[in-house]
Motif scaffolding. Structure first.
Motif, PDB file in Angstrom:
ATOM      1  N   THR A 236       1.091  -1.132  -0.007  1.00 49.78           N
ATOM      2  CA  THR A 236       0.436   0.084   0.212  1.00 49.78           C
ATOM      3  C   THR A 236       0.842   1.250  -0.525  1.00 49.78           C
ATOM      4  O   THR A 236       1.991   1.272   0.144  1.00 49.78           O
ATOM      5  CB  THR A 236      -0.919   0.162   1.072  1.00 49.78           C
ATOM      6  OG1 THR A 236      -0.135   0.484   2.915  1.00 49.78           O
ATOM      7  CG2 THR A 236      -1.904  -0.940   1.533  1.00 49.78           C
TER       8      THR A 236
ATOM      9  N   GLU B 135     -12.103 -11.351  14.828  1.00 51.11           N
ATOM     10  CA  GLU B 135     -13.027  -9.434  13.873  1.00 51.11           C
ATOM     11  C   GLU B 135     -12.163  -9.606  13.002  1.00 51.11           C
ATOM     12  O   GLU B 135     -12.006  -9.187  12.740  1.00 51.11           O
ATOM     13  CB  GLU B 135     -11.701  -8.454  15.798  1.00 51.11           C
ATOM     14  CG  GLU B 135     -12.630  -8.817  16.826  1.00 51.11           C
ATOM     15  CD  GLU B 135     -12.331  -7.974  17.807  1.00 51.11           C
ATOM     16  OE1 GLU B 135     -12.780  -7.049  18.563  1.00 51.11           O
ATOM     17  OE2 GLU B 135     -11.654  -8.049  18.156  1.00 51.11           O
ATOM     18  N   SER B 136     -13.051  -7.697  12.703  1.00 57.82           N
ATOM     19  CA  SER B 136     -12.862  -7.559  11.746  1.00 57.82           C
ATOM     20  C   SER B 136     -11.810  -6.787  11.161  1.00 57.82           C
ATOM     21  O   SER B 136     -11.316  -6.601  12.001  1.00 57.82           O
ATOM     22  CB  SER B 136     -13.634  -6.378  11.364  1.00 57.82           C
ATOM     23  OG  SER B 136     -13.796  -5.727  10.261  1.00 57.82           O
TER      24      SER B 136
ATOM     25  N   GLY C  30      -8.717 -10.889   8.883  1.00 55.36           N
ATOM     26  CA  GLY C  30      -7.697 -12.120   7.642  1.00 55.36           C
ATOM     27  C   GLY C  30      -8.962 -13.066   7.500  1.00 55.36           C
ATOM     28  O   GLY C  30      -7.815 -12.870   6.563  1.00 55.36           O
TER      29      GLY C  30
ATOM     30  N   ALA D  19      -6.278  -9.556  -4.189  1.00 57.35           N
ATOM     31  CA  ALA D  19      -6.272  -8.308  -5.267  1.00 57.35           C
ATOM     32  C   ALA D  19      -4.811  -8.188  -5.212  1.00 57.35           C
ATOM     33  O   ALA D  19      -3.825  -9.065  -5.266  1.00 57.35           O
ATOM     34  CB  ALA D  19      -5.848  -6.955  -4.082  1.00 57.35           C
TER      35      ALA D  19
ATOM     36  N   ASN E  24      -2.539  -5.836  -6.057  1.00 58.54           N
ATOM     37  CA  ASN E  24      -1.042  -5.540  -4.837  1.00 58.54           C
ATOM     38  C   ASN E  24      -0.860  -6.404  -3.649  1.00 58.54           C
ATOM     39  O   ASN E  24      -0.431  -6.500  -3.040  1.00 58.54           O
ATOM     40  CB  ASN E  24      -1.812  -4.434  -4.155  1.00 58.54           C
ATOM     41  CG  ASN E  24      -2.518  -4.530  -3.018  1.00 58.54           C
ATOM     42  OD1 ASN E  24      -3.440  -5.107  -3.199  1.00 58.54           O
ATOM     43  ND2 ASN E  24      -3.522  -3.702  -2.033  1.00 58.54           N
TER      44      ASN E  24
END
Ligand SMILES: Nc1ncnc2c1ncn2[C@@H]1O[C@H](COP(=O)(O)OP(=O)(O)OP(=O)(O)O)[C@@H](O)[C@H]1O
Ligand SMILES: Nc1ncnc2c1ncn2[C@@H]1O[C@H](COP(=O)(O)OP(=O)(O)OP(=O)(O)O)[C@@H](O)[C@H]1O
Ligand code: SF4
Ligand SMILES: [Mg+2]
Ligand SMILES: [Mg+2]
Lengths: 327, 324
Positions: free
Chosen positions: B16, B42-43, B46, B59, B61
């Protein structure tokens, strides 16, 4: 006898919806809220539950007059809010606040946390000095578990749970008497949900406020509410004290809803009795005749298609709208 | 029994503008035929990216390292062409939002048939017949009529069933269900969970159930893996994980989940915030939130150790207590 706090009587919100057909400009009323009545007292939490689209948010917004009511009365401290002009309504709103579901989307991204929380003070306490305002904001940030030194940060620099705390701080800063919470924890992780629910319960205890707590999560509603209102297609199916509703639900819909909630215990979850509802929610534009729940109801008979069941008492602190609740 | 799908030391990182983000770190998991593996956390922990890697759907990247084996084939190093023959045929994914797999302006019957035509070279007529049978099988009423409808003409629950039907068309060995009921109402969720149970029992497929809802896992999973900050922190049978969680994060997660079967005074919370992947705490990633933290947790990272009952956990606490 106490002064009536919030009294909602036969509240209706019908949205005109364009329906297809040969003629352009044909509108059918979508009865999002259709004849809802309840009382709310100081220090009390009323939970509002039901499936997506049953009218929970519309009800909350109509109580605050953020959406105009089609019919009915919303009486706040003896005054009918639906009859107020804009100026009177703004004055009344000092005591009526709302917390929204999506923490980030409900905060202005160009304002700092401090400015967001201070906004109601600017509107309703114009004589407050800058320093006095800042002091109140910092105290409130501390109260909701935010570090006061984060006062100049922008919403995107906070986590979802922290954004929700900012929204709560803004709603609480004027010490309102009634706060409507529309799915305030639904977008949060469970570990953060618990923190926010505990915060709301603490604030309620300290400030003595009334909460209208809208959620589709029956376990959280059980935890936070004193009474619970079950909605289905804009109508009240059951309205009861929490203990009664969860121990002895009387309406077939409440029973099905409760039995569908998964229990985080493998043995219990795999052996429990479940009332499986067939099918989906009918279209609110064309709701079933008689009892709106009848198309999915395991107990429906011919009378259910003909007559709308009225809310009737099913014991102490429990009201139910069903022809067959005693069967 | 042998595993159908085996993930071995998987690491996924994203490049990123602010530097690399490691979303999945050193994850090893496996799932057998007829078994349901629940993956919770949790959100942002992974969960999805672990299995997006298995589907070859990461994705641009992203960089993935390690091995993901479907029988003897390594999915991570397989060519796109090879992956295309496997995806949908042997391994299929069900998403939270059905519209990620359904094409909006194509009739449902045609979308379903296309899967068979592509993978098995059947003719149109057979494709249509088997599509209708599959809609029947996932209990969609009036299947014949639905074949000629578009996705938007169906309710959310029915759309979810269509997506499940699509995933089942080739009777895959592995089904990855990523939050399959999160967007649904509880009454409809109950119907879909029943359907998934049926699929597991009848088809003998291996199911990976990704969810943040511990109740859903309790109903369907045979084994459970718990993820935190990109790593597996605990793993075990569903009975052991729920009755005797050993990792403080699993314990916290169970304790703070509000439940209908017990009345609690105040909800238990896990202190603090979920971690920032770009700035992970030293040692055990959970240590700033852990009620049992001691010096070693801040200095050293606990690895996932197997316990005698087949459970595994990454936590120093028991070792510390035994030493005391
Ligand atoms: N402005 C509007 N115009 C037309 N219909 C509307 C409008 N706002 C809401 N509705 C409809 O009114 C009904 C009730 O919506 P509402 O948002 O109150 O439901 P809800 O119970 O809050 O659902 P959710 O759980 O999904 O938030 C729905 O059928 C919805 O589509
Ligand atoms: N293309 C990307 N570029 C950079 N970071 C990414 C990208 N895709 C995912 N991530 C990051 O990877 C991490 C793991 O994401 P993942 O979707 O696997 O989480 P999850 O456990 O499935 O969460 P949720 O419960 O919210 O679905 C997140 O922090 C996410 O922001
Ligand atoms: S009135 Fe009839 S249809 Fe409605 S809930 Fe009662 S039994 Fe069911
Ligand atoms: Mg809503
Ligand atoms: Mg995910």
């Amino acid at each position: 006898m106490n002064e009536p706090f919030l009294q909602v009587r036969d509240l209706k919100v019908h949205f005109p919806v364009r329906t297809g057909g040969l003629f352009v400009g044909q509108y059918t009323p979508l009865k999002a809220v259709d004849g809802v009545s309840f009382d709310l007292n100081p220090g009390e939490t009323l939970g509002v539950v039901g499936e997506s689209g049953c009218g929970k948010s519309t009800l909350g917004r109509a109580v605050l007059q953020l959406i105009g009511a089609t019919d009915g009365v919303v009486s706040w401290l003896g005054t009918d809010l639906t009859s107020l002009n804009k100026k009177e309504l703004i004055a009344a709103r000092e005591n009526l606040q709302i917390v929204f579901q999506d923490p980030l989307a409900s905060l202005d991204p160009r304002m700092t946390a401090g400015d967001i929380i201070a906004e109601p003070l600017r509107n309703y306490r114009p004589t407050l000095t800058k320093a006095g305002r800042r002091k109140m904001v910092e105290d409130m940030m501390e109260r909701v578990g935010l570090l006061p030194r984060m006062i100049n940060r922008y919403p995107h620099e906070f986590s979802g749970g922290q954004c929700q705390r900012i929204g709560i701080a803004r709603a609480m800063i004027l010490r309102p008497k009634l706060v409507i919470c529309d799915e305030p924890v639904s977008a949060l992780d469970v570990s953060i949900q618990a923190q926010v629910v505990n915060l709301l319960m603490d604030l309620q205890r300290d400030f003595g406020l009334a909460l209208l707590f809208i959620s589709h999560d029956l376990a959280i509603v059980r935890h936070i509410s004193h009474r619970v209102l079950v909605l289905y297609l804009g109508k009240v199916m059951e309205l009861a004290d929490k203990a009664a509703l969860y121990a002895t639900p009387r309406h077939p819909y409440t029973q099905a809803l409760l039995s569908a909630v998964p229990i985080p215990d493998p043995t219990k979850e795999r052996n429990k009795d479940r009332i499986l509802l067939t099918g989906d929610l009918p279209s609110p534009i064309n709701p079933p005749s008689g009892c709106v729940f009848r198309t999915r109801c395991p107990r429906a008979t011919s009378v259910c298609a003909e007559t709308v069941p009225e809310l009737e008492s099913a014991g102490e602190g429990q009201e139910v709208a069903c022809h067959h609740w005693q069967d | 029994m042998t595993s159908v799908l085996e993930i071995d030391k998987l690491t996924v990182s994203f490049s990123t503008p602010d530097g690399a983000v490691e979303a999945v770190t050193d994850v090893s998991l496996s799932v057998e035929a007829g078994e349901c593996l629940g993956l919770v956390g949790e959100s942002g922990s992974g969960k999805s990216q672990t299995f997006m890697a298995a589907m070859g759907l990461l994705a641009d990247n992203a960089t993935a390292n390690g091995h993901i084996r479907l029988d003897s084939m390594d999915l991570l190093s397989a060519s796109e062409k090879k992956l295309n023959t496997v995806r949908g045929e042997r391994i299929a994914m069900i998403f939270q939002d059905p519209m990620t797999s359904l094409t909006p302006h194509m009739k449902i019957g045609r979308q379903l048939a296309e899967v068979l035509i592509e993978h098995q070279g059947v003719d149109k007529e057979t494709g249509r017949r088997r599509s209708r049978e599959m809609l029947d099988r996932v209990h969609i009423p009036e299947a014949e009529r639905r074949l000629d409808m578009y996705p938007h003409e169906l309710s959310g629950g029915l759309r979810q069933r269509v997506m499940i039907a699509m995933a089942l068309m080739c009777e895959p060995e592995v089904i990855i269900a990523d939050e399959p009921t999160t967007a649904l109402d509880v009454t409809v969720q109950a119907q879909i969970l029943d359907l998934l149970t049926e699929v597991k029992d009848d088809l003998g497929a291996a199911i990976v159930l990704i969810t943040h809802d511990l109740g859903v896992v309790a109903g369907l999973a045979d084994r459970v893996a718990v993820m935190y900050a990109g790593r597996i922190v605990e793993q075990g049978t569903v009975a052991d994980i729920f009755a005797a969680p050993t990792h403080p994060y699993t314990q916290g997660l169970l304790a703070c989940t509000p439940r209908l079967d017990v009345e609690t005074e105040a909800l238990v919370t896990i202190a603090g915030q979920p971690p920032n992947l770009q700035n992970l705490p030293s040692g055990c990633s959970f240590h700033p939130r852990c009620p049992h933290v001691f010096d070693r947790c801040k200095a050293e990272r606990p690895s996932l150790e197997n316990l005698s009952n087949g459970q595994a956990k990454a936590c120093f606490r028991a070792a510390q207590e035994a030493a005391e």
